[in-house]
Design a protein around this motif. Structure first.
Motif, PDB file in Angstrom:
ATOM      1  N   LEU A 202       0.831  -1.203   0.000  1.00  0.00           N
ATOM      2  CA  LEU A 202       0.000   0.000   0.000  1.00  0.00           C
ATOM      3  C   LEU A 202       0.871   1.261   0.000  1.00  0.00           C
ATOM      4  N   LEU A 203       1.880   1.264   0.847  1.00  0.00           N
ATOM      5  CA  LEU A 203       2.754   2.434   0.954  1.00  0.00           C
ATOM      6  C   LEU A 203       3.552   2.654  -0.328  1.00  0.00           C
ATOM      7  N   LEU A 204       4.059   1.588  -0.879  1.00  0.00           N
ATOM      8  CA  LEU A 204       4.837   1.723  -2.114  1.00  0.00           C
ATOM      9  C   LEU A 204       3.949   2.196  -3.264  1.00  0.00           C
ATOM     10  N   ASP A 205       2.719   1.711  -3.308  1.00  0.00           N
ATOM     11  CA  ASP A 205       1.783   2.193  -4.331  1.00  0.00           C
ATOM     12  C   ASP A 205       1.479   3.672  -4.147  1.00  0.00           C
ATOM     13  N   ALA A 206       1.600   4.160  -2.890  1.00  0.00           N
ATOM     14  CA  ALA A 206       1.363   5.579  -2.603  1.00  0.00           C
ATOM     15  C   ALA A 206       2.644   6.403  -2.763  1.00  0.00           C
ATOM     16  N   GLN A 207       3.648   5.815  -3.436  1.00  0.00           N
ATOM     17  CA  GLN A 207       4.908   6.501  -3.752  1.00  0.00           C
ATOM     18  C   GLN A 207       5.806   6.725  -2.532  1.00  0.00           C
ATOM     19  N   ALA A 208       5.709   5.847  -1.526  1.00  0.00           N
ATOM     20  CA  ALA A 208       6.643   5.926  -0.397  1.00  0.00           C
ATOM     21  C   ALA A 208       8.050   5.637  -0.892  1.00  0.00           C
ATOM     22  N   ARG A 209       9.028   6.370  -0.373  1.00  0.00           N
ATOM     23  CA  ARG A 209      10.411   6.240  -0.826  1.00  0.00           C
ATOM     24  C   ARG A 209      11.250   5.497   0.208  1.00  0.00           C
ATOM     25  N   MET A 210      12.285   4.811  -0.283  1.00  0.00           N
ATOM     26  CA  MET A 210      13.184   4.031   0.575  1.00  0.00           C
ATOM     27  C   MET A 210      14.255   4.956   1.161  1.00  0.00           C
ATOM     28  N   GLU A 211      13.853   5.749   2.161  1.00  0.00           N
ATOM     29  CA  GLU A 211      14.774   6.709   2.772  1.00  0.00           C
ATOM     30  C   GLU A 211      15.538   6.066   3.935  1.00  0.00           C
ATOM     31  N   LYS A 212      16.629   6.726   4.357  1.00  0.00           N
ATOM     32  CA  LYS A 212      17.386   6.290   5.527  1.00  0.00           C
ATOM     33  C   LYS A 212      16.933   7.071   6.757  1.00  0.00           C
ATOM     34  N   ASP A 213      16.911   6.397   7.908  1.00  0.00           N
ATOM     35  CA  ASP A 213      16.562   7.094   9.146  1.00  0.00           C
ATOM     36  C   ASP A 213      17.824   7.651   9.797  1.00  0.00           C
ATOM     37  N   GLY A 214      17.699   8.091  11.051  1.00  0.00           N
ATOM     38  CA  GLY A 214      18.824   8.720  11.731  1.00  0.00           C
ATOM     39  C   GLY A 214      20.007   7.800  11.951  1.00  0.00           C
TER      40      GLY A 214
END
Length: 654
Positions: A202-214
């Protein structure tokens, strides 16, 4: 029973008739006071009625008693007390939609928060109450983007808890899929940690990006750390497939795409899996997943399967992704180095211990020394060795983890404090076992002294960054207590004159810092306090300790130092009824007639039940100078400005 308490309990049990009996004949002012949470020691009755879904009681309290619809208070959920929770928050968290409707119809604020900035909507998302979520958002306009004190939004918590229906609804209502928490994680990180492949899609379909956290962690690595194979497989599938396609379609030729960046595209042709990670990211994810299988799932064969896939991908197509060469081999890892070929990997089948070292090496390389999991699993592996009696391997691993924590975490962090406590408990256990002829004889002065030195260093680091001595007192108290326990244990090991000098030099360093624990306690105050004995789950040293007191005094501890209530160590020793310790303090110059903030001397604090006052002869330790000082104070004779400053301090001591 107090009226307010009676009303509270009736509201909790949903006893409307009892409430009407208690409040029916009261004036409006009396009903208002009885339905308030102020001064009752419990939350408002309206809050507890909303928490338990008693709609009739809620209606009565609002309409007949004038209860304040927004008055918050403490409320319990799953054994945890939520402070400052409004009634609407409690009803939403418990999923009582009829009560939610009633509260909002009576003017409750839909976005009113708890003390930690949690909204009613977030509470409903946490426990998966879709009907409440729909009502709060769809009919009442609740704000989806209000984050709690950690920066976590409603979408993040729904993803973390695995509530796919709520996540789908929030996304449809426009929830921001790219929001970051204070530590930099996104909803995709939370989803990867929960293991819900449905929400991930669902998130990937909503264009969620593979970002890095802290911590530099991607959602893919977060899934590897938590062991969610389904998430890892889905995310690396595209990169693996693209590598295979490139091998088939493109000959090894000049100008071919760099294999370390393969898979960066987020689009795909028809029928091909979408690509969400690079080849290098896929390799690291599979390696880290294997490490998780070793340490968390205790599945060595499963780990080998993932490591084989990672190794094959490293060497696929003749374009190797070489592992970085370590700067130095580590004693704690038994000088192991990571395997670099399939043959070396296959040889691990016959050496389970080496597999465990590989897992630690992989985790440190990929996560880095600042990630909490790196030092956590080093300590975990050390504990396993200790359980099997291999204390030397345990100590080496724990020392390495402690150095890692001191180099990367803030001073006196809970993880570092836990490491120091583990050392103290282990040393105590080992030293107690010496008489039984176990491996305890391997423990020596250098082991204890090394940890004691690091403990003093931690205090020195903390004092450089200390902002609020009172707020930090809990951390300092624990750190000082552990240090005193290590000093206590050092008495049990033999040491040379040079080592004895080093020990005293280290204790002098500690005293020179003038660290303060609870209520301004110095190390000497804590050494004479029986509460210092309880430092963890297992026994270590016993306090008051005459040996530790004498050692502190010999190293320069002030016997007349004061806490925030002007108690000297002698006052504390007197409350603990410890005559030997009191004698040692007085021999070192402590004043028996020194008074605290309540004008009490140590002698007056002695408990006759445990220690007859006749055993202590205070006048043996009172000088003419002491009597003169007390006379000046007693007769209100002005002295400031007429005598030297050191004499002023002496008079104030009395």
């Amino acid at each position: 029973m107090d009226l307010r308490l009676a009303v509270y309990h009736a509201a909790r049990e949903g006893k409307l008739r009892l409430l009407q009996k208690l409040l029916g004949g009261r004036s409006a002012a009396e009903r208002g006071e009885a339905t308030s949470g102020a001064g009752a020691g419990v939350g408002p009755p309206l809050l507890i009625a909303a928490r338990h879904g008693h709609r009739a009681v809620v209606d009565y309290l609002l309409e007949q008693c004038g209860a304040r619809v927004g008055e918050g208070g403490p409320v319990s959920f799953d054994g945890e007390t939520i402070e400052g929770a409004p009634p609407l928050w409690a009803a939403s968290a418990a999923g009582h939609l009829p009560v939610v409707r009633t509260l909002l119809e009576h003017g409750a604020c839909v976005n009113q928060t708890t003390r930690t900035n949690s909204t009613p909507l977030r509470a409903a998302c946490f426990d998966g109450h879709l009907d409440v979520v729909r009502y709060l958002v769809g009919e009442c306009g609740a704000d989806l983007e209000v984050a709690n004190r950690h920066g976590h939004t409603c979408l993040m918590i729904a993803c973390y808890k695995g509530h796919a229906d709520i996540a789908r609804y929030l996304l449809a209502r426009g929830a921001d899929v790219g929001r970051r928490s204070l530590k930099g994680n996104t909803a995709l990180h939370d989803c990867a940690e929960s293991g819900s492949l449905e929400i991930l899609k669902l998130l990937l379909d909503a264009q969620a990006r593979m970002e890095k956290d802290g911590y530099g962690m991607t959602p893919l690595l977060a899934a590897s750390v938590t062991g969610h194979t389904n998430i890892v497989e889905y995310l690396v599938e595209g990169a693996l497939q693209q590598e295979e396609d490139e091998e088939e379609d493109e000959p090894a030729a000049e100008g071919k795409k760099d294999p370390s960046t393969a898979g960066l595209s987020s689009s795909s042709s028809s029928g091909q899996p979408q690509v969400y990670c690079t080849r290098e990211a896929a390799v690291e994810a599979l390696e880290l997943l294997g490490a998780t299988f070793v340490d968390k799932k205790r599945d060595l064969l499963g780990a080998l399967k993932h490591w084989r896939r990672a190794m094959a991908l490293r060497h696929q197509g003749g374009h190797d992704l070489a592992k970085p060469e370590p700067q130095q081999l580590v004693l704690a890892y038994d000088y192991s180095r990571e395997v670099s070929s399939m043959e070396e990997l296959d040889s691990l089948v016959t050496d389970p211990d080496e597999m465990r070292m590989q897992a630690l090496l992989i985790r440190e390389r990929i996560l880095g020394p600042s990630h909490p999991d790196t030092s956590y699993y080093i300590r975990y592996r050390g504990a396993v060795y200790a359980d099997s009696g291999n204390f030397e391997r345990c100590i080496n691993l724990w020392k390495y983890a402690l150095e890692m924590q001191q180099g990367n975490l803030e001073p006196l962090s809970p993880m570092t404090a836990s490491s120091f406590l583990s050392f103290a408990e282990l040393f105590s256990y080992v030293l107690q076992d010496r008489s039984k002829g176990t491996l305890a004889t391997q423990l020596g002065f250098s082991d204890l002294m090394g940890v004691l030195g690091k403990g003093v260093r931690e205090v020195e680091r903390a004092l450089l960054h200390r902002k609020d001595p009172i707020a930090d007192s809990v951390q300092f108290t624990k750190a000082l207590a552990i240090i005193l326990h290590l000093v206590f244990l050092l008495e049990k090991v033999e040491c040379s004159p040079e080592q004895e000098h080093l020990k005293r030099q280290t204790i002098y360093r500690l005293l020179k810092c003038n660290p303060r624990g609870k209520n301004g306690f110095t190390p000497l105050h804590m050494a004479v306090d029986k509460e210092t004995t309880t430092v963890g789950r297992y026994p270590v040293g016993k306090f008051p300790s005459l040996h530790v007191v004498n050692l502190l005094l010999e190293c320069g501890a002030d016997p007349d130092s004061r806490d925030y209530d002007n108690n000297t160590p002698l006052h504390v020793a007197a409350r603990n009824n410890c005559p030997l310790v009191m004698s040692a303090l007085m021999e070192a110059g402590a004043h028996m007639d020194a008074t605290n903030a309540f004008k009490q001397t140590a002698y007056e604090l002695l408990d006759e039940k445990f220690l007859p006052k006749a055993m202590m002869q205070p006048f043996n330790y009172v000088t003419l100078q002491c009597l003169a000082a007390r006379a000046l104070d007693r007769h209100k004779i002005p002295y400031k400005g007429f005598i030297p400053e050191e004499l002023e301090a002496f008079i104030e001591l009395h």
